[in-house]
Design a protein around this motif. Structure first.
Motif, PDB file in Angstrom:
ATOM      1  N   ASP A  58       3.856   5.295  -6.052  1.00  0.00           N
ATOM      2  CA  ASP A  58       3.800   5.108  -7.511  1.00  0.00           C
ATOM      3  C   ASP A  58       2.566   5.779  -8.116  1.00  0.00           C
ATOM      4  O   ASP A  58       2.641   6.408  -9.178  1.00  0.00           O
ATOM      5  CB  ASP A  58       3.793   3.623  -7.839  1.00  0.00           C
ATOM      6  CG  ASP A  58       5.116   2.936  -7.534  1.00  0.00           C
ATOM      7  OD1 ASP A  58       6.125   3.654  -7.364  1.00  0.00           O
ATOM      8  OD2 ASP A  58       5.141   1.696  -7.434  1.00  0.00           O
ATOM      9  N   THR A  59       1.416   5.638  -7.437  1.00  0.00           N
ATOM     10  CA  THR A  59       0.176   6.221  -7.948  1.00  0.00           C
ATOM     11  C   THR A  59       0.258   7.743  -7.981  1.00  0.00           C
ATOM     12  O   THR A  59      -0.132   8.386  -8.955  1.00  0.00           O
ATOM     13  CB  THR A  59      -1.012   5.779  -7.090  1.00  0.00           C
ATOM     14  OG1 THR A  59      -1.140   4.358  -7.166  1.00  0.00           O
ATOM     15  CG2 THR A  59      -2.313   6.421  -7.572  1.00  0.00           C
ATOM     16  N   ALA A  60       0.761   8.322  -6.889  1.00  0.00           N
ATOM     17  CA  ALA A  60       0.885   9.774  -6.835  1.00  0.00           C
ATOM     18  C   ALA A  60       1.853  10.279  -7.897  1.00  0.00           C
ATOM     19  O   ALA A  60       1.603  11.298  -8.550  1.00  0.00           O
ATOM     20  CB  ALA A  60       1.346  10.205  -5.444  1.00  0.00           C
ATOM     21  N   MET A  61       2.946   9.569  -8.090  1.00  0.00           N
ATOM     22  CA  MET A  61       3.930   9.996  -9.086  1.00  0.00           C
ATOM     23  C   MET A  61       3.366   9.912 -10.495  1.00  0.00           C
ATOM     24  O   MET A  61       3.688  10.730 -11.357  1.00  0.00           O
ATOM     25  CB  MET A  61       5.179   9.119  -8.967  1.00  0.00           C
ATOM     26  CG  MET A  61       5.939   9.296  -7.668  1.00  0.00           C
ATOM     27  SD  MET A  61       6.933  10.796  -7.629  1.00  0.00           S
ATOM     28  CE  MET A  61       8.282  10.301  -8.685  1.00  0.00           C
ATOM     29  N   ALA A  62       2.529   8.904 -10.750  1.00  0.00           N
ATOM     30  CA  ALA A  62       1.967   8.724 -12.087  1.00  0.00           C
ATOM     31  C   ALA A  62       0.824   9.683 -12.366  1.00  0.00           C
ATOM     32  O   ALA A  62       0.437   9.883 -13.520  1.00  0.00           O
ATOM     33  CB  ALA A  62       1.485   7.281 -12.256  1.00  0.00           C
ATOM     34  N   ASP A  63       0.269  10.284 -11.314  1.00  0.00           N
ATOM     35  CA  ASP A  63      -0.930  11.087 -11.447  1.00  0.00           C
ATOM     36  C   ASP A  63      -0.685  12.383 -12.216  1.00  0.00           C
ATOM     37  O   ASP A  63      -1.529  12.831 -12.982  1.00  0.00           O
ATOM     38  CB  ASP A  63      -1.473  11.406 -10.056  1.00  0.00           C
ATOM     39  CG  ASP A  63      -2.977  11.466 -10.027  1.00  0.00           C
ATOM     40  OD1 ASP A  63      -3.614  11.003 -10.983  1.00  0.00           O
ATOM     41  OD2 ASP A  63      -3.523  11.975  -9.039  1.00  0.00           O
ATOM     42  N   GLN A  64       0.460  13.016 -12.002  1.00  0.00           N
ATOM     43  CA  GLN A  64       0.732  14.300 -12.641  1.00  0.00           C
ATOM     44  C   GLN A  64       2.197  14.668 -12.454  1.00  0.00           C
ATOM     45  O   GLN A  64       2.922  14.019 -11.693  1.00  0.00           O
ATOM     46  CB  GLN A  64      -0.142  15.401 -12.039  1.00  0.00           C
ATOM     47  CG  GLN A  64       0.170  15.703 -10.567  1.00  0.00           C
ATOM     48  CD  GLN A  64      -0.708  16.785  -9.990  1.00  0.00           C
ATOM     49  OE1 GLN A  64      -1.845  16.541  -9.650  1.00  0.00           O
ATOM     50  NE2 GLN A  64      -0.169  17.987  -9.872  1.00  0.00           N
ATOM     51  N   VAL A  97       0.838  -1.199   0.000  1.00  0.00           N
ATOM     52  CA  VAL A  97       0.000   0.000   0.000  1.00  0.00           C
ATOM     53  C   VAL A  97       0.878   1.256   0.000  1.00  0.00           C
ATOM     54  O   VAL A  97       0.560   2.252  -0.660  1.00  0.00           O
ATOM     55  CB  VAL A  97      -0.944  -0.005   1.216  1.00  0.00           C
ATOM     56  CG1 VAL A  97      -1.676   1.341   1.352  1.00  0.00           C
ATOM     57  CG2 VAL A  97      -1.956  -1.141   1.101  1.00  0.00           C
ATOM     58  N   LEU A  98       1.996   1.202   0.698  1.00  0.00           N
ATOM     59  CA  LEU A  98       2.869   2.367   0.794  1.00  0.00           C
ATOM     60  C   LEU A  98       3.613   2.603  -0.522  1.00  0.00           C
ATOM     61  O   LEU A  98       3.648   3.732  -1.028  1.00  0.00           O
ATOM     62  CB  LEU A  98       3.868   2.181   1.941  1.00  0.00           C
ATOM     63  CG  LEU A  98       3.281   1.815   3.310  1.00  0.00           C
ATOM     64  CD1 LEU A  98       4.369   1.876   4.381  1.00  0.00           C
ATOM     65  CD2 LEU A  98       2.132   2.720   3.676  1.00  0.00           C
ATOM     66  N   TRP A 145     -12.167   9.559 -14.801  1.00  0.00           N
ATOM     67  CA  TRP A 145     -10.819   9.562 -14.223  1.00  0.00           C
ATOM     68  C   TRP A 145     -10.883   9.797 -12.720  1.00  0.00           C
ATOM     69  O   TRP A 145     -10.226   9.099 -11.940  1.00  0.00           O
ATOM     70  CB  TRP A 145      -9.985  10.641 -14.899  1.00  0.00           C
ATOM     71  CG  TRP A 145      -8.620  10.835 -14.300  1.00  0.00           C
ATOM     72  CD1 TRP A 145      -7.505  10.078 -14.515  1.00  0.00           C
ATOM     73  CD2 TRP A 145      -8.224  11.866 -13.378  1.00  0.00           C
ATOM     74  NE1 TRP A 145      -6.454  10.556 -13.793  1.00  0.00           N
ATOM     75  CE2 TRP A 145      -6.861  11.650 -13.084  1.00  0.00           C
ATOM     76  CE3 TRP A 145      -8.891  12.933 -12.781  1.00  0.00           C
ATOM     77  CZ2 TRP A 145      -6.141  12.473 -12.222  1.00  0.00           C
ATOM     78  CZ3 TRP A 145      -8.183  13.758 -11.920  1.00  0.00           C
ATOM     79  CH2 TRP A 145      -6.819  13.523 -11.646  1.00  0.00           C
ATOM     80  N   LEU A 146     -11.694  10.757 -12.295  1.00  0.00           N
ATOM     81  CA  LEU A 146     -11.798  11.062 -10.868  1.00  0.00           C
ATOM     82  C   LEU A 146     -12.403   9.887 -10.103  1.00  0.00           C
ATOM     83  O   LEU A 146     -12.011   9.625  -8.958  1.00  0.00           O
ATOM     84  CB  LEU A 146     -12.640  12.320 -10.659  1.00  0.00           C
ATOM     85  CG  LEU A 146     -12.727  12.836  -9.213  1.00  0.00           C
ATOM     86  CD1 LEU A 146     -11.354  13.275  -8.723  1.00  0.00           C
ATOM     87  CD2 LEU A 146     -13.723  13.981  -9.103  1.00  0.00           C
ATOM     88  N   ALA A 147     -13.337   9.175 -10.714  1.00  0.00           N
ATOM     89  CA  ALA A 147     -13.910   7.998 -10.060  1.00  0.00           C
ATOM     90  C   ALA A 147     -12.821   6.997  -9.703  1.00  0.00           C
ATOM     91  O   ALA A 147     -12.810   6.422  -8.603  1.00  0.00           O
ATOM     92  CB  ALA A 147     -14.966   7.354 -10.961  1.00  0.00           C
ATOM     93  N   GLY A 148     -11.880   6.801 -10.609  1.00  0.00           N
ATOM     94  CA  GLY A 148     -10.775   5.902 -10.320  1.00  0.00           C
ATOM     95  C   GLY A 148      -9.880   6.402  -9.214  1.00  0.00           C
ATOM     96  O   GLY A 148      -9.422   5.626  -8.377  1.00  0.00           O
ATOM     97  N   ARG A 149      -9.658   7.714  -9.170  1.00  0.00           N
ATOM     98  CA  ARG A 149      -8.785   8.280  -8.132  1.00  0.00           C
ATOM     99  C   ARG A 149      -9.434   8.219  -6.763  1.00  0.00           C
ATOM    100  O   ARG A 149      -8.766   8.024  -5.752  1.00  0.00           O
ATOM    101  CB  ARG A 149      -8.447   9.752  -8.465  1.00  0.00           C
ATOM    102  CG  ARG A 149      -7.813   9.993  -9.803  1.00  0.00           C
ATOM    103  CD  ARG A 149      -6.502   9.236 -10.044  1.00  0.00           C
ATOM    104  NE  ARG A 149      -5.618   9.309  -8.914  1.00  0.00           N
ATOM    105  CZ  ARG A 149      -5.169   8.241  -8.276  1.00  0.00           C
ATOM    106  NH1 ARG A 149      -5.516   7.033  -8.677  1.00  0.00           N
ATOM    107  NH2 ARG A 149      -4.357   8.366  -7.261  1.00  0.00           N
ATOM    108  N   LEU A 150     -10.764   8.396  -6.694  1.00  0.00           N
ATOM    109  CA  LEU A 150     -11.471   8.421  -5.405  1.00  0.00           C
ATOM    110  C   LEU A 150     -12.034   7.068  -4.997  1.00  0.00           C
ATOM    111  O   LEU A 150     -12.570   6.932  -3.908  1.00  0.00           O
ATOM    112  CB  LEU A 150     -12.617   9.443  -5.455  1.00  0.00           C
ATOM    113  CG  LEU A 150     -12.239  10.906  -5.675  1.00  0.00           C
ATOM    114  CD1 LEU A 150     -13.500  11.772  -5.701  1.00  0.00           C
ATOM    115  CD2 LEU A 150     -11.270  11.394  -4.601  1.00  0.00           C
TER     116      LEU A 150
END
Length: 260
Positions: free
Chosen positions: A64-70, A58-59, A225-230
């Motif tokens: 990785d998710t935050a880095m790929a986001d923008q 999870v960590l 896209w936001l649905a996937g993020r939230l």
């Protein structure tokens, strides 16, 4: 006072393009991540079963998710995104995140933040969230609903067309907020707070989506896209019957709401 059980990720180093200065654009630099998470429950009852604990994955996946986001100008913004990703997990209560730049000087430069899990409903279950792409005549939503304003003007030509389209949606968000007497959220922190309080909120997308190319530049694409993020499992579209619904990604249900 007893200290909570914790898990941590230390000295996790990745390279990425980040920074607000022109000299930082177009080249990667090393970033070091340290995360410490206070758990909501003791690991004593885990019974040596991986499904009963907060996985270390999870960590690393949050990073990785935050880095790929923008692309980020500020390590502060990146740290906030990582914290929000981890605190979305039901076993996480509190997180300390530090992000350091290793190549900007003789030492490490960075930020360290501490964030706590937001309020949850009395049932202890996370508030489910719905995304609504608003249209004329759509009902005023209640509960944990993130509203994406519709703005159907064509994207202007040229290299800045996408940015202009997002800014037009921001303008539509503030206009709709005045009409519905609702708040506007521009950041993930503001969205998470409204969701946990089960309050409808209108999303102005530029701040989160400007550097996230997979997000698209229309209300429909941004909503999915936001649905996937939230972690939203439902996206409602206020569309007349003759307009087809967009295709939904796996795990997301799309539905039509009546409108004028």
């Amino acid at each position: 006072m007893e200290h909570p059980d914790r898990i941590f990720l230390r000295d996790h180093v990745l390279s990425a393009e980040i920074g607000a200065f022109q000299s930082e654009r177009g080249q990667d630099q090393r970033l070091r991540f340290n995360l410490t998470v206070d758990l909501r429950e003791s690991v004593a009852g885990a019974e040596d079963h991986v499904d009963h604990v907060l996985s270390y994955d999870v960590l690393t996946q949050a990073v990785d998710t935050a880095m790929a986001d923008q692309r980020y100008n500020l390590v502060e913004t990146l740290a906030e995104r990582i914290a929000a990703e981890v605190l979305a997990h039901p076993r996480a209560a509190r997180i300390q995140v530090s992000v350091e730049k290793l190549d900007r000087g003789p030492g490490a430069l960075g930020v360290s933040i501490i964030r706590h899990r937001g309020r949850v409903p009395a049932t202890g279950v996370e508030a489910p969230v719905t995304i609504l792409v608003h249209g004329p005549g759509a009902p005023v939503p209640q509960g944990a609903v993130v509203i994406v304003p519709r703005h159907d003007a064509p994207v202007p030509p040229g290299p800045h067309g996408r940015r202009l389209a997002l800014l037009a949606l921001d303008q539509a968000a503030w206009t709709l907020a005045g009409a519905l007497s609702l708040e506007v959220a521009e950041t993930r922190t503001e969205l998470d707070a409204a969701i946990q309080l089960r309050q409808p909120v209108i999303w102005a997308p530029t701040r989160l989506a400007a550097d996230a190319l997979p997000a698209g530049d229309t209300a429909d694409s941004l909503a999915l896209w936001l649905a996937g993020r939230l972690g939203a499992h439902r996206v409602d579209f206020a569309l007349p019957p003759q307009v087809p619904l967009p295709d939904a990604p796996d795990g997301v249900t799309v539905a039509r709401l009546p409108c004028d």
